[in-house]
Design an enzyme around this catalytic site. Sequence first.
Site, PDB file in Angstrom:
ATOM      1  N   ARG A   1      -0.647  -8.738  13.405  1.00  0.00           N
ATOM      2  CA  ARG A   1      -1.197  -7.705  12.513  1.00  0.00           C
ATOM      3  C   ARG A   1      -2.026  -8.345  11.407  1.00  0.00           C
ATOM      4  O   ARG A   1      -3.038  -7.795  10.981  1.00  0.00           O
ATOM      5  CB  ARG A   1      -0.057  -6.860  11.909  1.00  0.00           C
ATOM      6  CG  ARG A   1       0.563  -5.899  12.938  1.00  0.00           C
ATOM      7  CD  ARG A   1       1.922  -5.403  12.491  1.00  0.00           C
ATOM      8  NE  ARG A   1       1.876  -4.569  11.318  1.00  0.00           N
ATOM      9  CZ  ARG A   1       2.913  -4.373  10.492  1.00  0.00           C
ATOM     10  NH1 ARG A   1       4.066  -4.972  10.713  1.00  0.00           N
ATOM     11  NH2 ARG A   1       2.784  -3.594   9.464  1.00  0.00           N
TER      12      ARG A   1
ATOM     13  N   ARG B   1      12.113  -5.983   5.718  1.00  0.00           N
ATOM     14  CA  ARG B   1      12.002  -4.533   5.499  1.00  0.00           C
ATOM     15  C   ARG B   1      12.909  -3.752   6.469  1.00  0.00           C
ATOM     16  O   ARG B   1      12.929  -4.038   7.661  1.00  0.00           O
ATOM     17  CB  ARG B   1      10.527  -4.161   5.750  1.00  0.00           C
ATOM     18  CG  ARG B   1      10.112  -2.823   5.284  1.00  0.00           C
ATOM     19  CD  ARG B   1       8.639  -2.796   5.020  1.00  0.00           C
ATOM     20  NE  ARG B   1       7.814  -2.734   6.229  1.00  0.00           N
ATOM     21  CZ  ARG B   1       6.518  -2.429   6.197  1.00  0.00           C
ATOM     22  NH1 ARG B   1       5.924  -2.170   5.063  1.00  0.00           N
ATOM     23  NH2 ARG B   1       5.829  -2.404   7.298  1.00  0.00           N
TER      24      ARG B   1
ATOM     25  N   ARG C   1      -9.745   0.939   8.527  1.00  0.00           N
ATOM     26  CA  ARG C   1      -9.333  -0.423   8.876  1.00  0.00           C
ATOM     27  C   ARG C   1     -10.426  -1.155   9.639  1.00  0.00           C
ATOM     28  O   ARG C   1     -10.239  -2.325   9.977  1.00  0.00           O
ATOM     29  CB  ARG C   1      -8.080  -0.367   9.741  1.00  0.00           C
ATOM     30  CG  ARG C   1      -6.783  -0.589   8.979  1.00  0.00           C
ATOM     31  CD  ARG C   1      -5.639  -0.280   9.921  1.00  0.00           C
ATOM     32  NE  ARG C   1      -4.456  -1.040   9.734  1.00  0.00           N
ATOM     33  CZ  ARG C   1      -3.335  -0.534   9.233  1.00  0.00           C
ATOM     34  NH1 ARG C   1      -3.290   0.697   8.771  1.00  0.00           N
ATOM     35  NH2 ARG C   1      -2.251  -1.268   9.181  1.00  0.00           N
TER      36      ARG C   1
ATOM     37  N   LYS D   1       0.843  -1.216   0.000  1.00  0.00           N
ATOM     38  CA  LYS D   1       0.000   0.000   0.000  1.00  0.00           C
ATOM     39  C   LYS D   1       0.870   1.254   0.000  1.00  0.00           C
ATOM     40  O   LYS D   1       0.622   2.187  -0.757  1.00  0.00           O
ATOM     41  CB  LYS D   1      -0.928   0.032   1.233  1.00  0.00           C
ATOM     42  CG  LYS D   1      -1.885  -1.124   1.346  1.00  0.00           C
ATOM     43  CD  LYS D   1      -2.842  -0.946   2.509  1.00  0.00           C
ATOM     44  CE  LYS D   1      -2.192  -0.916   3.875  1.00  0.00           C
ATOM     45  NZ  LYS D   1      -1.545  -2.185   4.272  1.00  0.00           N
TER      46      LYS D   1
ATOM     47  N   ARG E   1      11.341  -1.696  11.712  1.00  0.00           N
ATOM     48  CA  ARG E   1      10.178  -1.180  12.437  1.00  0.00           C
ATOM     49  C   ARG E   1       9.851  -2.102  13.599  1.00  0.00           C
ATOM     50  O   ARG E   1       9.914  -3.315  13.468  1.00  0.00           O
ATOM     51  CB  ARG E   1       8.971  -1.156  11.471  1.00  0.00           C
ATOM     52  CG  ARG E   1       8.563   0.230  11.042  1.00  0.00           C
ATOM     53  CD  ARG E   1       7.524   0.194   9.976  1.00  0.00           C
ATOM     54  NE  ARG E   1       6.237  -0.326  10.409  1.00  0.00           N
ATOM     55  CZ  ARG E   1       5.124  -0.246   9.683  1.00  0.00           C
ATOM     56  NH1 ARG E   1       5.151   0.352   8.510  1.00  0.00           N
ATOM     57  NH2 ARG E   1       3.996  -0.739  10.112  1.00  0.00           N
TER      58      ARG E   1
HETATM   59  P1  AMP Z   1       0.706   0.694   8.965  1.00  0.00           P
HETATM   60  O1  AMP Z   1       1.947   1.486   8.811  1.00  0.00           O
HETATM   61  O2  AMP Z   1      -0.416   1.163   8.113  1.00  0.00           O
HETATM   62  O3  AMP Z   1       0.959  -0.798   8.821  1.00  0.00           O
HETATM   63  O4  AMP Z   1       0.207   0.919  10.480  1.00  0.00           O
HETATM   64  C1  AMP Z   1       1.027   0.558  11.582  1.00  0.00           C
HETATM   65  C2  AMP Z   1       0.169   0.444  12.838  1.00  0.00           C
HETATM   66  O5  AMP Z   1      -0.468   1.717  13.100  1.00  0.00           O
HETATM   67  C3  AMP Z   1      -0.986  -0.541  12.757  1.00  0.00           C
HETATM   68  O6  AMP Z   1      -0.582  -1.876  13.048  1.00  0.00           O
HETATM   69  C4  AMP Z   1      -1.929   0.023  13.822  1.00  0.00           C
HETATM   70  O7  AMP Z   1      -1.470  -0.277  15.133  1.00  0.00           O
HETATM   71  C5  AMP Z   1      -1.774   1.528  13.616  1.00  0.00           C
HETATM   72  N1  AMP Z   1      -2.751   2.040  12.618  1.00  0.00           N
HETATM   73  C6  AMP Z   1      -2.483   2.566  11.390  1.00  0.00           C
HETATM   74  N2  AMP Z   1      -3.611   2.918  10.752  1.00  0.00           N
HETATM   75  C7  AMP Z   1      -4.621   2.594  11.593  1.00  0.00           C
HETATM   76  C8  AMP Z   1      -6.038   2.686  11.500  1.00  0.00           C
HETATM   77  N3  AMP Z   1      -6.649   3.173  10.411  1.00  0.00           N
HETATM   78  N4  AMP Z   1      -6.777   2.253  12.559  1.00  0.00           N
HETATM   79  C9  AMP Z   1      -6.183   1.772  13.668  1.00  0.00           C
HETATM   80  N5  AMP Z   1      -4.858   1.635  13.806  1.00  0.00           N
HETATM   81  C10 AMP Z   1      -4.072   2.039  12.791  1.00  0.00           C
END
Ligand code: AMP
Length: 215
Positions: free
Chosen positions: A171, A127, A88, A13, A160
């Site tokens: 996740r 990553r 999400r 994404k 990360r």
């Molecule tokens: P990402 O970088 O999009 O994989 O997001 C990393 C982490 O941020 C996720 O595992 C969640 O803990 C939090 N997060 C990101 N976007 C959301 C969202 N829309 N709703 C809830 N938690 C989020």
Amino acid sequence: MNLILLGPPGAGKGTQSVLLEKRFDIPQISTGDMLRAAVKSSTPMGVKAKAFMDAGDLVPDEVVVGIVRERLQEPDCADGFILDGFPRTVAQADALKESLEQLSKKLDAVVSLKVDTDALVERLTGRRTCKSCGKGFHLKFDPPTADGSCSACGGELMQRDDDHEITIRRRMDTYDQQTAPLEDYYRKDELLLPVNGMGAIEEVQKDIISGIQAS
Ligand code: AMP
């Protein structure tokens, strides 16, 4: 052009939305990036979000809904936006619908990136990001220098916190339980655009663009 990129962690994404940002000259809005920035600068929101993120759980809806609602009102979203990692949950999708109605905006497409689970784990565990300049690498697919430093600036690379295998599995479960239902949600709204995310970055990008233009 108002887009959502949907897909499990590691589906690409972020990579694809940065390319779409350049192609259509509209901003990428990544809730993950916004939350990581808040954690880094220890804002009250960041302090609250950190434990959820480290565990591989979702940050509560009201936190992310608030930041996205504010972000969509910024002037650079006037001609469109790419939402990466939001919504999400169904509650977030409902809140987004309401915000867009209030702003007299409509979604054009919800791109759903499809990638096998084994490939997702391989992508995420390899990553790495440069601590100094933020450049992204993958130990196998886009390796850094032989001594493991950043090829752009020589900086130290980091992984990360939530890219370790146990958290990755968590996740993915979170995605299956809370986010995957959004595919049906947007299919019903006739906005869902499934795209095979297993190919090369440029191929996936081409498929996304032709899908959007045909929809
Ligand atoms: P990402 O970088 O999009 O994989 O997001 C990393 C982490 O941020 C996720 O595992 C969640 O803990 C939090 N997060 C990101 N976007 C959301 C969202 N829309 N709703 C809830 N938690 C989020």
